[in-house]
Design a protein around this motif. Structure first.
Motif, PDB file in Angstrom:
ATOM      1  N   ASN A   1     104.937 -13.734 -17.269  1.00  0.00           N
ATOM      2  CA  ASN A   1     104.694 -13.027 -16.285  1.00  0.00           C
ATOM      3  C   ASN A   1     105.844 -12.521 -15.580  1.00  0.00           C
ATOM      4  OD1 ASN A   1     102.066 -13.822 -16.523  1.00  0.00           O
ATOM      5  ND2 ASN A   1     102.130 -15.548 -14.949  1.00  0.00           N
ATOM      6  N   ASP A   2     106.867 -11.962 -16.262  1.00  0.00           N
ATOM      7  CA  ASP A   2     108.049 -11.372 -15.855  1.00  0.00           C
ATOM      8  C   ASP A   2     108.651 -12.064 -14.961  1.00  0.00           C
ATOM      9  OD1 ASP A   2     107.686  -9.413 -18.009  1.00  0.00           O
ATOM     10  OD2 ASP A   2     106.194  -8.351 -16.780  1.00  0.00           O
ATOM     11  N   ASP A   3     108.609 -13.163 -14.520  1.00  0.00           N
ATOM     12  CA  ASP A   3     109.279 -14.108 -13.335  1.00  0.00           C
ATOM     13  C   ASP A   3     110.439 -14.900 -13.781  1.00  0.00           C
ATOM     14  OD1 ASP A   3     107.890 -16.018 -14.610  1.00  0.00           O
ATOM     15  OD2 ASP A   3     106.870 -16.482 -12.641  1.00  0.00           O
TER      16      ASP A   3
END
Length: 267
Positions: free
Chosen positions: A165-167
């Motif tokens: 989730n690109d986190d």
């Protein structure tokens, strides 16, 4: 403590390249390998199985080789003389968050403990692609005696972007290893087979890595090969494994481990 000859060698053997048809119990060492392990013991050397598998998946055929110990779950577990002397697991909240993300992405994943492997499947799937795994749909179903003692997660995906989730979740919480094709392994942060090798040598009372040998073929063997004095790549190894090897032996189908042991005068 295992007694050892002062001049003895310690050898670490990956076994994953012997797996066939996804049937983990089917591993049957050849007669040449069985005899080589017997000769190793008679010479005072010590052999460890060094595998990505959890302890419950160490086949009887490998146990029959009577290794000095097992480095399991890609370095997260060390078993010596039938006793677990070290076991790393993910924090429970990490397992729960990863399972939630996997389920939301509809990704099949295998959560490994030393007593069972759980196939986390999408809600409409009730059969695992791997023999002997228990199908679950949440982390809560993976609890054994109330605990989540997961030491490794395996999956087959082209990308973990939907899970990350690109986190930064994956990079922050896991060691990520590519073991060939789309196969991925997630281990506790800072853990790999090299850590398991170091713990085994410490348990044996060895200082440094003199007279140590590692035999591998896959990406998760790189840590092991970096931790030993002499790195041996199987003939069927991934290119990146051969690139770091001190010696490339025959492939597993032609008893490459035996060839290498003979080459180095160990048997």
């Amino acid at each position: 403590m295992i007694d050892a000859c002062p001049d003895s060698a310690v050898l670490f053997f990956d076994v994953d390249d012997n797996m066939t048809d996804k049937d983990f119990s089917a591993v049957r060492p050849s007669q040449a390998v069985i005899e080589a392990f017997h000769r190793l013991r008679n010479a005072g050397h010590q052999a460890f199985i060094c595998t990505g598998r959890p302890l419950w998946l160490i086949a009887d055929g490998l146990r029959a080789l009577e290794p000095a110990g097992v480095v399991a779950m890609a370095g997260a577990t060390l078993e010596v003389e039938g006793r677990v002397v070290h076991e790393d697991c993910f924090d429970e909240d990490i397992v729960e968050e990863l399972a939630r993300r996997m389920a939301a992405a509809g990704i099949e994943a295998f959560f490994e403990t030393n007593v069972a492997t759980f196939a986390l499947e999408p809600a409409d799937v009730e059969q695992s692609s791997l023999i002997g795994t228990s199908v679950v749909h949440s982390a809560e179903e993976m609890r054994v005696d109330g605990s989540l003692r997961v030491g490794k997660v395996c999956l087959n995906v082209p990308s973990l972007a939907r899970v990350a989730n690109d986190d930064g979740f994956i990079d922050r919480e896991f060691e990520l290893c590519n073991t060939g094709g789309q196969n991925r392994e997630l281990s506790p942060k800072g853990i790999d087979k090299g850590v398991g090798v170091a713990r085994a040598l410490e348990y044996l009372g060895r200082t440094g890595n003199a007279r140590t040998f590692g035999f591998g073929d896959s990406g998760n063997d790189l840590g092991m090969l970096a931790a030993v004095e002499t790195a041996v790549a199987m003939g069927n190894a991934m290119p990146e494994v051969k690139a770091v090897a001190d010696y490339v032996t025959d492939d597993v189908a032609h008893d490459g481990t035996v060839t290498a042991m003979q080459h180095f005068g160990l048997i």
